[in-house]
Design a protein around this motif. Structure first.
Motif, PDB file in Angstrom:
ATOM      1  N   ILE A  88      63.312-130.217   8.056  1.00 16.91           N
ATOM      2  CA  ILE A  88      63.546-129.428   9.165  1.00 16.91           C
ATOM      3  C   ILE A  88      62.257-128.735   9.570  1.00 16.91           C
ATOM      4  CG2 ILE A  88      64.691-127.398   9.819  1.00 16.91           C
ATOM      5  CD1 ILE A  88      66.943-128.052   8.054  1.00 16.91           C
ATOM      6  N   ALA A  89      62.030-128.650  10.709  1.00 16.57           N
ATOM      7  CA  ALA A  89      60.699-128.026  11.316  1.00 16.57           C
ATOM      8  C   ALA A  89      61.143-126.708  11.490  1.00 16.57           C
ATOM      9  CB  ALA A  89      60.173-128.691  12.539  1.00 16.57           C
ATOM     10  N   GLU A  90      60.598-125.486  10.906  1.00 14.02           N
ATOM     11  CA  GLU A  90      60.839-124.263  11.190  1.00 14.02           C
ATOM     12  C   GLU A  90      59.885-123.401  12.083  1.00 14.02           C
ATOM     13  OE1 GLU A  90      62.825-122.113   7.559  1.00 14.02           O
ATOM     14  OE2 GLU A  90      60.750-123.014   6.979  1.00 14.02           O
ATOM     15  N   GLY A  91      58.945-124.280  12.719  1.00 14.50           N
ATOM     16  CA  GLY A  91      57.855-123.514  13.459  1.00 14.50           C
ATOM     17  C   GLY A  91      56.738-123.094  12.821  1.00 14.50           C
ATOM     18  N   ASN A  92      55.439-122.871  13.171  1.00  9.27           N
ATOM     19  CA  ASN A  92      54.381-122.189  12.575  1.00  9.27           C
ATOM     20  C   ASN A  92      53.717-122.930  11.641  1.00  9.27           C
ATOM     21  OD1 ASN A  92      54.560-119.807  14.620  1.00  9.27           O
ATOM     22  ND2 ASN A  92      55.953-119.040  13.181  1.00  9.27           N
ATOM     23  N   ASP A  93      53.881-124.467  11.821  1.00 14.08           N
ATOM     24  CA  ASP A  93      53.306-125.480  10.649  1.00 14.08           C
ATOM     25  C   ASP A  93      54.190-125.313   9.294  1.00 14.08           C
ATOM     26  OD1 ASP A  93      51.244-126.357  12.292  1.00 14.08           O
ATOM     27  OD2 ASP A  93      50.231-124.458  12.143  1.00 14.08           O
ATOM     28  N   THR A  94      55.262-124.877   9.335  1.00 14.99           N
ATOM     29  CA  THR A  94      56.143-124.864   8.077  1.00 14.99           C
ATOM     30  C   THR A  94      57.471-125.714   8.430  1.00 14.99           C
ATOM     31  OG1 THR A  94      55.583-122.377   7.912  1.00 14.99           O
ATOM     32  CG2 THR A  94      57.511-123.168   6.693  1.00 14.99           C
ATOM     33  N   PHE A  95      57.934-126.214   7.069  1.00 11.04           N
ATOM     34  CA  PHE A  95      58.953-127.037   7.081  1.00 11.04           C
ATOM     35  C   PHE A  95      59.676-126.981   5.695  1.00 11.04           C
ATOM     36  CE2 PHE A  95      55.860-129.315   9.805  1.00 11.04           C
ATOM     37  CZ  PHE A  95      56.357-130.010  10.596  1.00 11.04           C
ATOM     38  N   LEU A  96      61.078-127.144   6.138  1.00 18.49           N
ATOM     39  CA  LEU A  96      62.100-127.222   5.003  1.00 18.49           C
ATOM     40  C   LEU A  96      62.227-128.708   4.793  1.00 18.49           C
ATOM     41  CD1 LEU A  96      64.488-124.381   5.847  1.00 18.49           C
ATOM     42  CD2 LEU A  96      63.097-124.670   3.846  1.00 18.49           C
ATOM     43  N   ILE A 152      57.543-125.928   2.566  1.00 17.71           N
ATOM     44  CA  ILE A 152      55.967-126.163   2.856  1.00 17.71           C
ATOM     45  C   ILE A 152      55.313-125.587   4.012  1.00 17.71           C
ATOM     46  CG2 ILE A 152      54.334-128.210   3.077  1.00 17.71           C
ATOM     47  CD1 ILE A 152      56.290-130.104   1.487  1.00 17.71           C
ATOM     48  N   ARG A 153      54.203-125.057   3.849  1.00 19.54           N
ATOM     49  CA  ARG A 153      53.351-124.629   4.782  1.00 19.54           C
ATOM     50  C   ARG A 153      52.131-125.180   4.912  1.00 19.54           C
ATOM     51  NH1 ARG A 153      52.872-119.060   3.744  1.00 19.54           N
ATOM     52  NH2 ARG A 153      50.834-119.379   2.696  1.00 19.54           N
ATOM     53  N   LEU A 154      51.656-125.781   6.178  1.00 21.11           N
ATOM     54  CA  LEU A 154      50.588-126.640   6.254  1.00 21.11           C
ATOM     55  C   LEU A 154      49.328-125.849   6.883  1.00 21.11           C
ATOM     56  CD1 LEU A 154      52.527-129.673   7.717  1.00 21.11           C
ATOM     57  CD2 LEU A 154      51.742-129.243   5.387  1.00 21.11           C
ATOM     58  N   LEU A 155      48.267-126.254   6.644  1.00 22.71           N
ATOM     59  CA  LEU A 155      47.005-125.924   7.531  1.00 22.71           C
ATOM     60  C   LEU A 155      46.762-127.167   8.418  1.00 22.71           C
ATOM     61  CD1 LEU A 155      44.580-124.562   4.891  1.00 22.71           C
ATOM     62  CD2 LEU A 155      45.987-123.215   6.303  1.00 22.71           C
ATOM     63  N   GLY A 180      58.240-131.446  14.718  1.00 23.70           N
ATOM     64  CA  GLY A 180      57.571-130.643  14.843  1.00 23.70           C
ATOM     65  C   GLY A 180      55.896-130.453  15.274  1.00 23.70           C
ATOM     66  N   GLY A 181      55.628-131.534  16.123  1.00 26.84           N
ATOM     67  CA  GLY A 181      54.399-131.417  16.317  1.00 26.84           C
ATOM     68  C   GLY A 181      53.602-132.580  15.344  1.00 26.84           C
ATOM     69  N   TYR A 182      54.166-133.033  14.447  1.00 27.12           N
ATOM     70  CA  TYR A 182      53.419-133.624  13.205  1.00 27.12           C
ATOM     71  C   TYR A 182      54.123-135.213  13.106  1.00 27.12           C
ATOM     72  CZ  TYR A 182      51.229-129.656  11.274  1.00 27.12           C
ATOM     73  OH  TYR A 182      50.322-128.570  11.116  1.00 27.12           O
ATOM     74  N   THR A 183      53.155-136.081  12.751  1.00 23.56           N
ATOM     75  CA  THR A 183      53.891-137.295  12.219  1.00 23.56           C
ATOM     76  C   THR A 183      53.868-137.254  10.772  1.00 23.56           C
ATOM     77  OG1 THR A 183      52.723-138.532  13.889  1.00 23.56           O
ATOM     78  CG2 THR A 183      53.371-139.679  12.326  1.00 23.56           C
ATOM     79  N   ILE A 184      55.160-137.510  10.136  1.00 25.82           N
ATOM     80  CA  ILE A 184      55.408-137.528   8.733  1.00 25.82           C
ATOM     81  C   ILE A 184      55.683-138.750   8.424  1.00 25.82           C
ATOM     82  CG2 ILE A 184      56.878-136.327   7.169  1.00 25.82           C
ATOM     83  CD1 ILE A 184      57.658-134.481   9.522  1.00 25.82           C
ATOM     84  N   THR A 185      54.896-139.310   7.451  1.00 22.86           N
ATOM     85  CA  THR A 185      54.905-140.545   6.800  1.00 22.86           C
ATOM     86  C   THR A 185      55.752-140.321   5.402  1.00 22.86           C
ATOM     87  OG1 THR A 185      53.040-141.432   7.567  1.00 22.86           O
ATOM     88  CG2 THR A 185      54.075-142.686   5.723  1.00 22.86           C
ATOM     89  N   VAL A 186      56.872-140.664   5.181  1.00 27.09           N
ATOM     90  CA  VAL A 186      57.803-140.530   4.087  1.00 27.09           C
ATOM     91  C   VAL A 186      57.900-141.886   3.394  1.00 27.09           C
ATOM     92  CG1 VAL A 186      60.179-139.944   3.580  1.00 27.09           C
ATOM     93  CG2 VAL A 186      59.276-138.942   5.371  1.00 27.09           C
ATOM     94  N   ARG A 220      71.432-124.857  13.807  1.00 27.52           N
ATOM     95  CA  ARG A 220      70.346-124.402  14.789  1.00 27.52           C
ATOM     96  C   ARG A 220      69.359-125.764  14.930  1.00 27.52           C
ATOM     97  NH1 ARG A 220      70.378-119.575  16.781  1.00 27.52           N
ATOM     98  NH2 ARG A 220      71.451-118.069  15.878  1.00 27.52           N
ATOM     99  N   ALA A 221      69.147-126.086  13.985  1.00 25.79           N
ATOM    100  CA  ALA A 221      68.064-127.279  13.925  1.00 25.79           C
ATOM    101  C   ALA A 221      68.694-128.663  14.564  1.00 25.79           C
ATOM    102  CB  ALA A 221      67.368-127.731  12.439  1.00 25.79           C
TER     103      ALA A 221
END
Length: 506
Positions: free
Chosen positions: A435-443, A500-503, A381-387, A353-354
């Motif tokens: 994986i972006a799950e929506g609602n500021d949550t990522f797997l 991970i759930r973000l603020l 998912g609307g974020y910039t992720i630095t890995v 699905r993702a």
């Protein structure tokens, strides 16, 4: 196979790439015996596994060793290919007995191979009532070695014929997406819309490769069409990579197989094939995966080395539907690869699905023993992720406060076991999926990296982290991660999964 099935089950393998050999299936012309295929289906059924079957027909690794003796012993009806150039063949030695190579231009060969393949598919339609076999590979690493094209009488006659209108029309209609090498070759000759192969493409090895690719692809397409009439399973052709180091010209790698330069020729000639798939034994995996993620070609890797991180990159960056390690029977049940299969085994629907919705990214950083931190930046998912590689970060943080950095990690144990297995050290790189799950949550599933999330210039805050894994019933949460454990949310010593759930920054 009998001692291997239980081992594969212990490694969390759920789909096995098995074989159906022409010489075993039709030892006498017109008399078919598929008991070896039935045995594979029976063992897979006991363990709720699925099968991908390779049809080892007239061509396997640019030779014809799996063709039955009654075919190879009848050169009048099934003539041999002729190589005139003195190109060195890979995986051979001085004085070795020659391998038989049948000519792909023989209509009698095509008819016999097609008849046997259709009989296999008809048999599956009759006996495989619970759909153990989910896909079929049509022959194996086709093409011609030791010359860039077949010089037999049948092949020379075909070389002098006009280029098929279907190919020229395809080139014209798809020029914007053609591989650059093919487009340049056609342009070199003035992008002719009619003419012989020499007139349209030239007379060098590059032109020969296009010529051979068309005819090998048409041959495999004919088998696929006949097979799908009996049972419409997905079908694909696999390719020996080329050009590659030590094999810069067609003929040093199989000329005419589904290699990078001629993928579009195969697309034009073999519409009945659902995929063109790379066998990857080269170190430049990212380049190869990008080459075959081309013009809507679904990515499936039917052969590859024991390098676990490559699987995650293929799934995350190229929407791969599968990734098969060659010689899986040599793998250790407690290997890193088995860990990966265990973590991914419940995530089929989550990943697909993702992939379909563009909510997934792959992570594959440089070797963990490197002293240089090489970050990757991902938009998801609307974020910039630095890995970044976690151990490199920890070393630098310790040095920054005057503490001694830990020593470099020891090489990981071999992924393989057994007296005949080639050693294959575990993958020391940082790798995984986000994986972006929506609602500021990522797997996040993987090992060895740290991910920092930002919106614009503002970093987000972690709200909650929990370990867990997926089962048939969905996400099963484990520990909540907080305090010192958040220095490495993603494990460095094993493959794990976290949510991970973000603020989001205000």
């Amino acid at each position: 196979m009998k001692p291997i099935w239980d081992k594969l089950e212990a490694m969390h393998v759920r789909t096995v790439v098995g074989t159906a050999s022409w010489e075993d299936s039709e030892p006498e012309q017109g008399k078919f015996d598929f008991r070896l295929v039935d045995a594979q289906m029976a063992e897979a059924r006991k363990r709720n596994m699925r099968l991908v079957l390779i049809w080892f027909g007239a061509f396997k690794n640019a030779a014809s060793t799996y063709a039955p003796g009654w075919v190879r012993n009848d050169p009048r009806h099934y003539p041999r290919a002729i190589a005139s150039a003195a190109l060195k063949e890979a995986f051979t030695y001085k004085g070795t007995m020659p391998k038989p190579v049948l000519s792909v231009f023989s209509p009698e060969l095509l008819d016999a191979d097609r008849t046997a393949f259709a009989a296999l598919m008809k048999h599956l339609a009759a006996v495989d009532t619970d759909h153990r076999v989910i896909m079929v590979q049509v022959n194996n690493e086709t093409g011609m070695l030791r010359d860039s094209r077949d010089r037999s009488a049948l092949a020379e006659a075909a070389w002098k014929q006009p280029v098929p209108t279907a190919l020229l029309k395809f080139l014209a209609e798809n020029r914007a997406t053609l591989k650059p090498e093919l487009e340049a070759l056609w342009t070199r000759q003035g992008r002719k819309t009619a003419g012989t192969w020499a007139q349209v493409f030239g007379t060098d090895w590059q032109a020969d490769e296009v010529f051979m690719a068309w005819h090998f692809a048409r041959y495999m397409n004919a088998l696929a069409v006949a097979g799908k009439r009996e049972l419409a399973l997905p079908m694909y052709a696999n390719g020996w990579l080329g050009p590659q180091e030590g094999q810069p010209e067609a003929g040093q790698y199989p000329s005419g197989g589904p290699a990078r330069r001629v993928l579009d020729v195969w697309r034009a000639a073999a519409p009945a094939l659902d995929m063109l798939s790379p066998d990857i034994y080269a170190p430049n995996v990212k380049d190869v995966l990008a080459d075959y993620d081309h013009a809507g070609n679904p990515l499936f890797v039917p052969e590859a080395q024991f390098r676990t991180g490559d699987i995650f990159w293929a799934l995350g960056q190229h929407r791969a539907i599968g990734y098969s390690v060659f010689g899986i029977e040599d793998g250790r049940p407690d290997s890193q690869l088995a860990q990966a299969y265990a973590e991914l085994s419940g995530m089929d629907e989550v990943i697909t699905r993702a992939q379909a919705e563009g909510r997934i990214a792959g992570v594959l950083l440089d070797d963990g023993q490197s002293s240089v931190i090489r970050p990757a930046v991902i938009k998801l998912g609307g974020y910039t992720i630095t890995v970044q590689e976690t151990m490199g970060l920890l070393r630098q943080m310790l040095l920054d406060v005057g503490l001694q950095a830990p020593p470099p990690p020891q090489p990981l144990p071999s992924e393989t076991e057994g007296p005949l297995a080639r050693p294959a050290p575990g993958d020391g790189r940082a790798f995984g999926l986000i994986i972006a799950e929506g609602n500021d949550t990522f797997l996040i599933v993987g090992k060895g990296f740290t991910a920092d999330f930002a919106k614009g210039q503002a970093l987000a805050e972690i709200d909650r982290v929990e370990e867990g894994h997926f089962t048939a019933q969905g996400w099963k949460a484990g520990r909540a991660i907080n305090g010192d454990e958040r220095l490495n949310v993603i494990p460095t010593d094993r493959i794990g999964t976290v949510r991970i759930r973000l603020l989001a920054p205000k």
